[in-house]
Design a protein around this motif. Structure first.
Motif, PDB file in Angstrom:
ATOM      1  N   PRO A  33       0.811  -1.219   0.000  1.00 19.56           N
ATOM      2  CA  PRO A  33       0.000   0.000   0.000  1.00 19.56           C
ATOM      3  C   PRO A  33       0.850   1.277   0.000  1.00 19.56           C
ATOM      4  CG  PRO A  33      -0.895  -1.578   1.558  1.00 19.56           C
ATOM      5  CD  PRO A  33       0.421  -2.140   1.076  1.00 19.56           C
ATOM      6  N   CYS A  34       2.035   1.218   0.623  1.00 21.34           N
ATOM      7  CA  CYS A  34       2.933   2.377   0.621  1.00 21.34           C
ATOM      8  C   CYS A  34       3.360   2.698  -0.813  1.00 21.34           C
ATOM      9  CB  CYS A  34       4.180   2.104   1.458  1.00 21.34           C
ATOM     10  SG  CYS A  34       3.851   1.764   3.198  1.00 21.34           S
ATOM     11  N   LYS A  35       3.664   1.641  -1.571  1.00 22.11           N
ATOM     12  CA  LYS A  35       4.081   1.836  -2.966  1.00 22.11           C
ATOM     13  C   LYS A  35       2.916   2.341  -3.809  1.00 22.11           C
ATOM     14  CE  LYS A  35       7.954  -1.334  -3.109  1.00 22.11           C
ATOM     15  NZ  LYS A  35       8.551  -2.480  -3.744  1.00 22.11           N
ATOM     16  N   GLN A  36       1.684   1.948  -3.452  1.00 18.30           N
ATOM     17  CA  GLN A  36       0.506   2.401  -4.194  1.00 18.30           C
ATOM     18  C   GLN A  36       0.334   3.909  -4.095  1.00 18.30           C
ATOM     19  OE1 GLN A  36      -2.605  -0.006  -2.360  1.00 18.30           O
ATOM     20  NE2 GLN A  36      -3.038  -0.950  -4.344  1.00 18.30           N
ATOM     21  N   ILE A  37       0.534   4.482  -2.914  1.00 18.15           N
ATOM     22  CA  ILE A  37       0.289   5.921  -2.760  1.00 18.15           C
ATOM     23  C   ILE A  37       1.517   6.765  -3.092  1.00 18.15           C
ATOM     24  CG2 ILE A  37      -1.561   5.626  -1.076  1.00 18.15           C
ATOM     25  CD1 ILE A  37       0.412   6.609   1.084  1.00 18.15           C
ATOM     26  N   GLY A  38       2.670   6.137  -3.285  1.00 13.66           N
ATOM     27  CA  GLY A  38       3.891   6.877  -3.599  1.00 13.66           C
ATOM     28  C   GLY A  38       3.755   7.809  -4.791  1.00 13.66           C
ATOM     29  N   PRO A  39       3.286   7.309  -5.953  1.00 19.25           N
ATOM     30  CA  PRO A  39       3.152   8.192  -7.122  1.00 19.25           C
ATOM     31  C   PRO A  39       2.186   9.362  -6.880  1.00 19.25           C
ATOM     32  CG  PRO A  39       3.087   5.894  -7.797  1.00 19.25           C
ATOM     33  CD  PRO A  39       3.037   5.909  -6.292  1.00 19.25           C
ATOM     34  N   ALA A  40       1.095   9.122  -6.174  1.00 22.23           N
ATOM     35  CA  ALA A  40       0.132  10.195  -5.881  1.00 22.23           C
ATOM     36  C   ALA A  40       0.789  11.266  -5.013  1.00 22.23           C
ATOM     37  CB  ALA A  40      -1.105   9.627  -5.185  1.00 22.23           C
ATOM     38  N   LEU A  41       1.578  10.835  -4.032  1.00 25.22           N
ATOM     39  CA  LEU A  41       2.258  11.809  -3.173  1.00 25.22           C
ATOM     40  C   LEU A  41       3.297  12.607  -3.950  1.00 25.22           C
ATOM     41  CD1 LEU A  41       2.635   9.688   0.082  1.00 25.22           C
ATOM     42  CD2 LEU A  41       1.152  11.671  -0.252  1.00 25.22           C
ATOM     43  N   ALA A  68       8.313   7.681  17.969  1.00 22.60           N
ATOM     44  CA  ALA A  68       7.937   8.896  18.690  1.00 22.60           C
ATOM     45  C   ALA A  68       6.530   9.353  18.320  1.00 22.60           C
ATOM     46  CB  ALA A  68       8.942  10.005  18.394  1.00 22.60           C
ATOM     47  N   MET A  69       6.109   9.049  17.088  1.00 22.24           N
ATOM     48  CA  MET A  69       4.783   9.453  16.619  1.00 22.24           C
ATOM     49  C   MET A  69       3.715   8.404  16.945  1.00 22.24           C
ATOM     50  SD  MET A  69       5.336  12.392  15.342  1.00 22.24           S
ATOM     51  CE  MET A  69       3.676  12.573  14.792  1.00 22.24           C
ATOM     52  N   GLY A  70       4.126   7.261  17.484  1.00 20.26           N
ATOM     53  CA  GLY A  70       3.171   6.205  17.821  1.00 20.26           C
ATOM     54  C   GLY A  70       2.647   5.456  16.612  1.00 20.26           C
ATOM     55  N   VAL A  71       3.457   5.408  15.547  1.00 20.31           N
ATOM     56  CA  VAL A  71       3.037   4.713  14.332  1.00 20.31           C
ATOM     57  C   VAL A  71       2.992   3.206  14.594  1.00 20.31           C
ATOM     58  CG1 VAL A  71       3.678   4.178  11.948  1.00 20.31           C
ATOM     59  CG2 VAL A  71       3.943   6.509  12.817  1.00 20.31           C
ATOM     60  N   ARG A  72       1.830   2.599  14.312  1.00 14.51           N
ATOM     61  CA  ARG A  72       1.671   1.165  14.531  1.00 14.51           C
ATOM     62  C   ARG A  72       1.529   0.397  13.219  1.00 14.51           C
ATOM     63  NH1 ARG A  72       2.363   1.536  19.324  1.00 14.51           N
ATOM     64  NH2 ARG A  72       1.052   2.148  21.040  1.00 14.51           N
ATOM     65  N   GLY A  73       1.119   1.088  12.172  1.00 10.77           N
ATOM     66  CA  GLY A  73       0.947   0.469  10.864  1.00 10.77           C
ATOM     67  C   GLY A  73       1.320   1.470   9.785  1.00 10.77           C
ATOM     68  N   ILE A  74       1.642   0.957   8.603  1.00 12.25           N
ATOM     69  CA  ILE A  74       1.998   1.844   7.500  1.00 12.25           C
ATOM     70  C   ILE A  74       1.187   1.467   6.261  1.00 12.25           C
ATOM     71  CG2 ILE A  74       4.294   2.506   8.283  1.00 12.25           C
ATOM     72  CD1 ILE A  74       5.440   0.243   6.562  1.00 12.25           C
ATOM     73  N   PRO A  75       0.962   2.370   5.331  1.00 10.32           N
ATOM     74  CA  PRO A  75       1.407   3.749   5.379  1.00 10.32           C
ATOM     75  C   PRO A  75       0.650   4.564   6.435  1.00 10.32           C
ATOM     76  CG  PRO A  75      -0.027   3.413   3.483  1.00 10.32           C
ATOM     77  CD  PRO A  75       0.206   2.072   4.115  1.00 10.32           C
ATOM     78  N   ALA A  76       1.377   5.444   7.086  1.00 10.98           N
ATOM     79  CA  ALA A  76       0.800   6.367   8.054  1.00 10.98           C
ATOM     80  C   ALA A  76       1.181   7.775   7.616  1.00 10.98           C
ATOM     81  CB  ALA A  76       1.340   6.077   9.455  1.00 10.98           C
ATOM     82  N   LEU A  77       0.183   8.604   7.429  1.00  8.17           N
ATOM     83  CA  LEU A  77       0.410   9.977   6.992  1.00  8.17           C
ATOM     84  C   LEU A  77       0.060  10.937   8.124  1.00  8.17           C
ATOM     85  CD1 LEU A  77      -1.310   9.687   3.499  1.00  8.17           C
ATOM     86  CD2 LEU A  77       1.136   9.612   3.966  1.00  8.17           C
ATOM     87  N   PHE A  78       0.958  11.869   8.362  1.00 10.35           N
ATOM     88  CA  PHE A  78       0.737  12.894   9.386  1.00 10.35           C
ATOM     89  C   PHE A  78       0.896  14.248   8.728  1.00 10.35           C
ATOM     90  CE2 PHE A  78       1.696   9.256  11.911  1.00 10.35           C
ATOM     91  CZ  PHE A  78       1.075   9.441  13.134  1.00 10.35           C
ATOM     92  N   LEU A  79       0.016  15.192   9.079  1.00 13.59           N
ATOM     93  CA  LEU A  79       0.151  16.546   8.572  1.00 13.59           C
ATOM     94  C   LEU A  79       0.565  17.462   9.719  1.00 13.59           C
ATOM     95  CD1 LEU A  79      -1.742  18.048   5.748  1.00 13.59           C
ATOM     96  CD2 LEU A  79      -1.179  19.516   7.641  1.00 13.59           C
TER      97      LEU A  79
END
Length: 106
Positions: A33-41, A68-79
């Motif tokens: 899923p990380c690779k799926q959203i890469g081109p869009a980003l 430090a951000m409490g990421v438990r799964g990826i992709p995780a996006l933070f703004l």
């Protein structure tokens, strides 16, 4: 402007001290899923240049920032805006949904 690779060492400088809002993509090479959203980003980074910065953090190479951000799964996006998290999103989403999320958050 292409997305910027950020490390644990450069996270504060690139993200928390940024003059403009920053989308942080926590990802890994093995994550489909990380690779799926890469081109869009990448496209969003170019289309919204000057309005928002898009950075990527490889969680395998840089374990401290996601911890430090409490990421438990990826992709995780933070703004981030003005050094603070204003919104976050988990999982792969279509480009239009990502743009809506960014515009709603900034």
């Amino acid at each position: 402007m292409a997305t910027v690779a950020v490390t644990d060492d450069t996270f504060d400088a690139e993200v928390k001290n940024s003059e403009i809002p920053v989308v942080v993509d926590f990802w890994a090479e093995w994550c489909g899923p990380c690779k799926q959203i890469g081109p869009a980003l990448e496209e969003i980074s170019g289309e919204m240049e000057g309005k928002v910065k898009v950075v990527k953090v490889d969680v395998d190479a840089n374990p401290n920032s996601p911890a430090a951000m409490g990421v438990r799964g990826i992709p995780a996006l933070f703004l981030f805006k003005d050094g603070q998290v204003v919104s976050n999103m988990m999982g792969a989403k279509p480009k239009a949904a990502l743009i809506d999320w960014i515009n709603d958050s900034i």
